[in-house]
Design a protein around this motif. Structure first.
Motif, PDB file in Angstrom:
ATOM      1  N   GLN A 123     -30.177 -15.314 -24.431  1.00 50.50           N
ATOM      2  CA  GLN A 123     -29.840 -15.571 -25.831  1.00 50.50           C
ATOM      3  C   GLN A 123     -29.584 -17.065 -26.078  1.00 50.50           C
ATOM      4  O   GLN A 123     -30.028 -17.630 -27.080  1.00 50.50           O
ATOM      5  N   ILE A 124     -28.878 -17.707 -25.140  1.00 46.65           N
ATOM      6  CA  ILE A 124     -28.587 -19.138 -25.280  1.00 46.65           C
ATOM      7  C   ILE A 124     -29.863 -19.953 -25.188  1.00 46.65           C
ATOM      8  O   ILE A 124     -30.072 -20.913 -25.946  1.00 46.65           O
ATOM      9  N   TYR A 141     -31.671 -19.832 -28.532  1.00 46.79           N
ATOM     10  CA  TYR A 141     -31.072 -20.718 -29.537  1.00 46.79           C
ATOM     11  C   TYR A 141     -31.463 -22.175 -29.273  1.00 46.79           C
ATOM     12  O   TYR A 141     -31.773 -22.931 -30.194  1.00 46.79           O
ATOM     13  N   LEU A 157     -25.298 -23.303 -31.061  1.00 49.14           N
ATOM     14  CA  LEU A 157     -24.893 -22.084 -30.365  1.00 49.14           C
ATOM     15  C   LEU A 157     -23.701 -21.433 -31.066  1.00 49.14           C
ATOM     16  O   LEU A 157     -22.709 -22.116 -31.362  1.00 49.14           O
ATOM     17  N   PRO A 158     -23.764 -20.118 -31.345  1.00 47.94           N
ATOM     18  CA  PRO A 158     -22.599 -19.420 -31.896  1.00 47.94           C
ATOM     19  C   PRO A 158     -21.603 -19.108 -30.788  1.00 47.94           C
ATOM     20  O   PRO A 158     -21.883 -19.333 -29.600  1.00 47.94           O
ATOM     21  N   VAL A 159     -20.461 -18.585 -31.182  1.00 47.91           N
ATOM     22  CA  VAL A 159     -19.478 -18.137 -30.194  1.00 47.91           C
ATOM     23  C   VAL A 159     -19.824 -16.698 -29.820  1.00 47.91           C
ATOM     24  O   VAL A 159     -19.912 -15.824 -30.682  1.00 47.91           O
ATOM     25  N   PHE A 160     -20.036 -16.446 -28.535  1.00 47.77           N
ATOM     26  CA  PHE A 160     -20.412 -15.113 -28.071  1.00 47.77           C
ATOM     27  C   PHE A 160     -19.177 -14.353 -27.589  1.00 47.77           C
ATOM     28  O   PHE A 160     -18.264 -14.943 -26.997  1.00 47.77           O
ATOM     29  N   ALA A 161     -19.164 -13.049 -27.846  1.00 50.78           N
ATOM     30  CA  ALA A 161     -18.133 -12.161 -27.303  1.00 50.78           C
ATOM     31  C   ALA A 161     -18.841 -10.968 -26.665  1.00 50.78           C
ATOM     32  O   ALA A 161     -19.856 -10.486 -27.189  1.00 50.78           O
ATOM     33  N   HIS A 162     -18.338 -10.509 -25.549  1.00 46.63           N
ATOM     34  CA  HIS A 162     -19.004  -9.454 -24.788  1.00 46.63           C
ATOM     35  C   HIS A 162     -18.159  -8.192 -24.781  1.00 46.63           C
ATOM     36  O   HIS A 162     -16.997  -8.215 -24.378  1.00 46.63           O
TER      37      HIS A 162
END
Length: 394
Positions: free
Chosen positions: A3-4, A7, A14-19
């Protein structure tokens, strides 16, 4: 992560990712196809409503603000969601929990919408064919309402509605689950009084149905379960199911609609049942009657042989041409011929009992073959009955 890389390749910030935590199967292993449905298409083919799936997915690895509430609308999910309430432990996918939520949302859904979602399953079963008129759609709403409490998923609708679209008089009269009910002496008395009354009716409403049952109650002295259970079995072909208050109007109205699979009215069902049940009863009676004649006849022939020997032997002993010992020896010798007659009589009795049972078996085998159980998810090809899941995301 890919995903990174995507982008960066697009030159976007880059957005902030949460898993979210990993989702496991019931065996605590990584969820995969071997555990069952894993794609949106699978859940659609099972008849899971989109709002039920959204609600359930939101609860995997996350909980509501109060930590207790499990039924949440889209608006409530959006208002209450926060990253702080995401759990670190892997979530276990529970199909029964999803079914529970689906039952809730099916009850809450407008009947007209639910019928549109359920249509592909009924088309696949061969019960209806599109396009459908407004009268049929309204009738299907009543069908769905009658069986809804027995459904976990809409794919189970054809199996639940089978007693409406399919009626087999032979199976009703001879089936393992129903035969003991209709063969009971009290049940036969109830049905003998009830069936002619229903068949004679031109139009049958549930109110009239109840009135006729009350008349039979007065005539037979039967009431409660002894009255209505044999009637239910004869009308529906099943020992349990939706309330007769809902089924009778469905049968009567469905019989008048242009459906792909004709729905039999209450009178049609009872007329077929009476004819089949009487035929089987007469066949059994004939077998028992013949058996009752053969056994005494064979025994009479055997005993007549002994009487003849005793009379003739007695005369010869009196004339001095034969001794008493010779007569006794002749009687013993004749038993070699009379004993087989007794055995033949017993065998004939068993054979006639077997014939009665065989007639019932062949009656079932000769009945029209029913469609296979449609309880498993059907492959849906009609786009008009599909549900859009594009908004299943958080």
């Amino acid at each position: 992560p890919k995903q990174i890389l995507m982008y960066r390749a697009l030159g976007e910030p880059l957005p902030v990712f949460a898993h979210l935590p990993l989702i496991l199967g019931p065996d605590k292993q990584r969820l995969s196809k071997r555990h069952g449905a894993t794609s949106l298409e699978n859940f659609r083919e099972m008849g899971i409503l989109p709002e039920a799936l959204r609600n359930y997915l939101a609860l995997l690895g996350w909980s509501a603000a109060d930590g207790v509430t499990e039924i949440l609308s889209d608006k409530e999910l959006i208002e209450q969601f926060s990253l702080e309430r995401i759990t670190k432990s892997p979530a276990v996918f529970d199909q029964e929990k999803l079914n529970w939520l689906n039952r809730h949302y099916m009850k809450e859904s407008p009947p007209s919408r639910l019928v549109q979602i359920a249509l592909p399953f009924l088309v696949q079963a061969g019960y209806v064919a599109q396009p459908l008129g407004p009268d049929v759609l309204t009738w299907l709403e009543r069908v769905l309402d009658a069986v809804l409490k027995n459904l976990d998923q809409l794919s189970q609708l054809p199996a639940a509605a089978r007693l409406i679209f399919e009626y087999d008089a032979t199976q009703t009269a001879t089936g393992e689950g129903t035969r003991h009910v209709v063969e009971d002496a009290g049940a036969r008395a109830v049905l003998a009084a009830f069936i002619p009354k229903v068949v004679a009716e031109q139009e049958l409403t549930y109110e009239r149905f109840r009135a006729l049952a009350k008349e039979v109650q007065k005539e037979t002295g039967k009431k409660g379960k002894d009255l209505f259970h044999p009637i239910r079995v004869a009308v529906t072909g099943a020992v349990s199911g939706p309330e007769l208050e809902k089924l009778i109007p469905i049968f009567e109205e469905g019989a008048k609609l242009p459906l792909q699979r004709h729905v039999k009215s209450t009178a049609e069902r009872l007329r077929e049942f009476a004819a089949r049940n009487d035929a089987l009863h007469h066949a059994s009676f004939r077998a028992q009657f013949i058996s009752g004649i053969i056994m005494p006849t064979m025994m009479f022939i055997g005993n007549l042989n002994y009487v003849a020997i005793a009379v003739v032997g007695g005369l010869r002993v009196a004339n001095g041409t034969m001794s008493l010992g010779d007569v006794q020896a002749f009687i013993q010798y004749s038993r070699q011929f009379t004993q087989p007659l007794t055995q033949v009589a017993s065998m004939a009795n068993l054979m006639q009992s077997g014939v009665a049972s065989a007639e019932r078996v062949f009656a079932v085998l000769d009945a029209p073959e029913q469609d296979p159980d449609t309880g498993s998810p059907a492959h849906i090809t009609d786009p008009r009955g599909q549900v859009a899941f594009e908004d299943v995301s958080f």
